[in-house]
Design a protein around this motif. Structure first.
Motif, mmCIF file in Angstrom:
data_model
loop_
_atom_site.group_PDB
_atom_site.id
_atom_site.type_symbol
_atom_site.label_atom_id
_atom_site.label_comp_id
_atom_site.label_asym_id
_atom_site.label_seq_id
_atom_site.Cartn_x
_atom_site.Cartn_y
_atom_site.Cartn_z
ATOM 1 N N GLU A 177 -28.865 -39.632 17.699
ATOM 2 C CA GLU A 177 -29.957 -39.863 18.761
ATOM 3 C C GLU A 177 -29.446 -40.188 20.079
ATOM 4 N N ARG A 178 -28.308 -40.888 20.149
ATOM 5 C CA ARG A 178 -27.912 -41.253 21.444
ATOM 6 C C ARG A 178 -27.303 -40.166 22.044
ATOM 7 N N ALA A 179 -26.490 -39.182 21.411
ATOM 8 C CA ALA A 179 -25.909 -37.851 21.965
ATOM 9 C C ALA A 179 -27.213 -37.247 22.277
ATOM 10 N N TRP A 180 -28.225 -37.116 21.787
ATOM 11 C CA TRP A 180 -29.379 -36.252 22.169
ATOM 12 C C TRP A 180 -29.781 -36.717 23.287
ATOM 13 N N ARG A 181 -29.961 -38.080 23.646
ATOM 14 C CA ARG A 181 -30.369 -38.604 25.005
ATOM 15 C C ARG A 181 -29.456 -38.398 26.231
ATOM 16 N N VAL A 182 -28.049 -38.533 25.761
ATOM 17 C CA VAL A 182 -26.955 -38.158 26.609
ATOM 18 C C VAL A 182 -27.161 -36.714 27.119
ATOM 19 N N SER A 183 -27.404 -35.968 25.987
ATOM 20 C CA SER A 183 -27.556 -34.225 26.425
ATOM 21 C C SER A 183 -28.743 -33.969 27.415
ATOM 22 N N VAL A 184 -29.770 -34.610 26.986
ATOM 23 C CA VAL A 184 -30.892 -34.474 27.750
ATOM 24 C C VAL A 184 -30.804 -34.939 29.293
ATOM 25 N N ALA A 185 -29.954 -36.194 29.461
ATOM 26 C CA ALA A 185 -29.919 -36.634 30.719
ATOM 27 C C ALA A 185 -28.656 -35.417 31.548
ATOM 28 N N ALA A 186 -27.872 -35.073 30.763
ATOM 29 C CA ALA A 186 -26.758 -34.229 31.444
ATOM 30 C C ALA A 186 -27.381 -32.941 31.756
ATOM 31 N N ILE A 187 -28.350 -32.131 30.912
ATOM 32 C CA ILE A 187 -28.803 -31.148 31.104
ATOM 33 C C ILE A 187 -29.854 -31.148 32.424
ATOM 34 N N SER A 188 -30.467 -32.239 32.527
ATOM 35 C CA SER A 188 -31.530 -32.496 33.662
ATOM 36 C C SER A 188 -30.612 -32.620 34.724
ATOM 37 N N LEU A 201 -32.963 -27.472 27.554
ATOM 38 C CA LEU A 201 -33.896 -28.529 27.391
ATOM 39 C C LEU A 201 -34.990 -28.094 26.433
ATOM 40 N N TRP A 202 -35.252 -26.944 26.429
ATOM 41 C CA TRP A 202 -36.283 -26.384 25.460
ATOM 42 C C TRP A 202 -35.858 -26.563 24.170
ATOM 43 N N TRP A 203 -34.388 -26.359 23.920
ATOM 44 C CA TRP A 203 -33.815 -26.298 22.559
ATOM 45 C C TRP A 203 -33.780 -27.842 22.289
ATOM 46 N N LEU A 204 -33.470 -29.040 23.179
ATOM 47 C CA LEU A 204 -33.592 -30.328 22.656
ATOM 48 C C LEU A 204 -34.804 -30.687 22.378
ATOM 49 N N ALA A 205 -35.791 -30.267 23.072
ATOM 50 C CA ALA A 205 -37.202 -30.754 22.808
ATOM 51 C C ALA A 205 -37.495 -30.352 21.324
ATOM 52 N N ARG A 206 -37.203 -29.121 20.962
ATOM 53 C CA ARG A 206 -37.571 -28.445 19.745
ATOM 54 C C ARG A 206 -36.541 -29.266 18.673
ATOM 55 N N SER A 207 -35.422 -29.722 18.988
ATOM 56 C CA SER A 207 -34.486 -29.988 17.745
ATOM 57 C C SER A 207 -34.379 -31.603 17.900
#
Lengths: 141, 142
Positions: free
Chosen positions: B73-84, B129-135
């Protein structure tokens, strides 16, 4: 890399940095990419044809690298920076292998599409290598 | 048994479409990092702004790629932040290079919205971001 696809040239102008070797590498890369793209879009996991094509591309790219190795060993040198040429060549030479390693673990259409991505990138980078060799679109020193 | 366990530990983000997206990110890490390193080491004075921005882009690609590859979960949040940040970076640097071309004596990865890279830098964060929202979620999905 702004001129990487010959965008700056007038329509109809010859893309004269594409010699026989670069044309061959670029064509094989794009053909393999098209094959893998079609197979991937049809939902096929990596199979005999797509894996075989990627292996052939790998061999072609290694030959492409050897071509520059021979050229430089016999006294020729690129117009652009040599280290940049080699950075591209080494990256290009590992791309299909990387894609194949990944495709083994992903037995779905997405594995096939990874092969397509790697082939497109390899093809474009081969074109860039030729540009560096002939000094097309190379940043001023 | 152990295989199922390994599959559980494997991030849901690196299977299916995520694998293609991650492959593109790996390519951009290689491209942006080597480009930035080369520009800065050999001719930094020629276009300091463009080259510094290349380095920033490379750093963001590295963070995004690692965060995409790491499960949890934490890596998920980091990836959303980095990709934003990546998406904002492409838009800001792209617009900046169009409005003030004289400040970009040489191209950076994101100048003209990544034109030199077939506009993939513009499309990649949207896909990401689309993929992160889905996965999102503990269970891997097909």
């Amino acid at each position: 890399m702004t001129a990487s696809v010959g965008r700056a040239q007038a329509p109809g102008a010859t893309v004269d940095y594409l010699d026989g070797w670069a044309t061959a590498a670029l064509s094989v890369g794009l053909l393999v990419a098209a094959l893998c793209l079609v197979a991937g879009l049809r939902g096929r996991p990596p199979g005999r044809w797509t894996v075989g094509a990627s292996v052939i591309l790998q061999v072609v790219l290694l030959a492409y690298l050897v071509r520059y190795l021979v050229a430089m060993a016999t006294g020729s040198s690129p117009v652009g920076p040599a280290w940049e040429l080699w950075a591209y060549l080494v990256t290009v030479a590992v791309l299909p292998a990387l894609g194949l390693a990944w495709a083994r673990e992903e037995h779905s259409r997405w594995g096939t599409l990874v092969l397509a991505v790697m082939a497109v990138v390899a093809a474009v980078m081969c074109g860039r290598v030729a540009q560096i060799w002939y000094g097309v679109g190379v940043a001023p020193a | 048994m152990s295989e199922a366990k390994a599959a559980d530990r494997l991030s849901a983000r690196t299977t299916g479409p995520g694998r293609v997206i991650l492959a593109l990110y790996v390519v951009f890490v290689i491209g942006a990092t080597s480009r930035a390193a080369a520009q800065i080491l050999t001719r930094f004075d020629a276009a300091p702004l463009a080259y510094s921005l290349s380095a920033v882009a490379a750093a963001i690609y590295i963070v995004a790629t690692v965060a995409l590859a790491v499960p949890g979960e934490r890596a998920w949040r980091v990836s959303v932040a980095a990709i934003s940040v990546e998406l904002a970076g492409v838009l800001v640097v792209g617009t900046w290079s169009v409005l003030r071309p004289e400040q970009f004596a040489d191209a950076s990865v994101w100048s003209h919205y990544g034109r030199g890279y077939l506009f993939i830098p513009l499309v990649l964060p949207v896909l990401g971001l689309w993929w992160l929202a889905r996965s999102r979620g503990p269970r891997p999905r097909r």
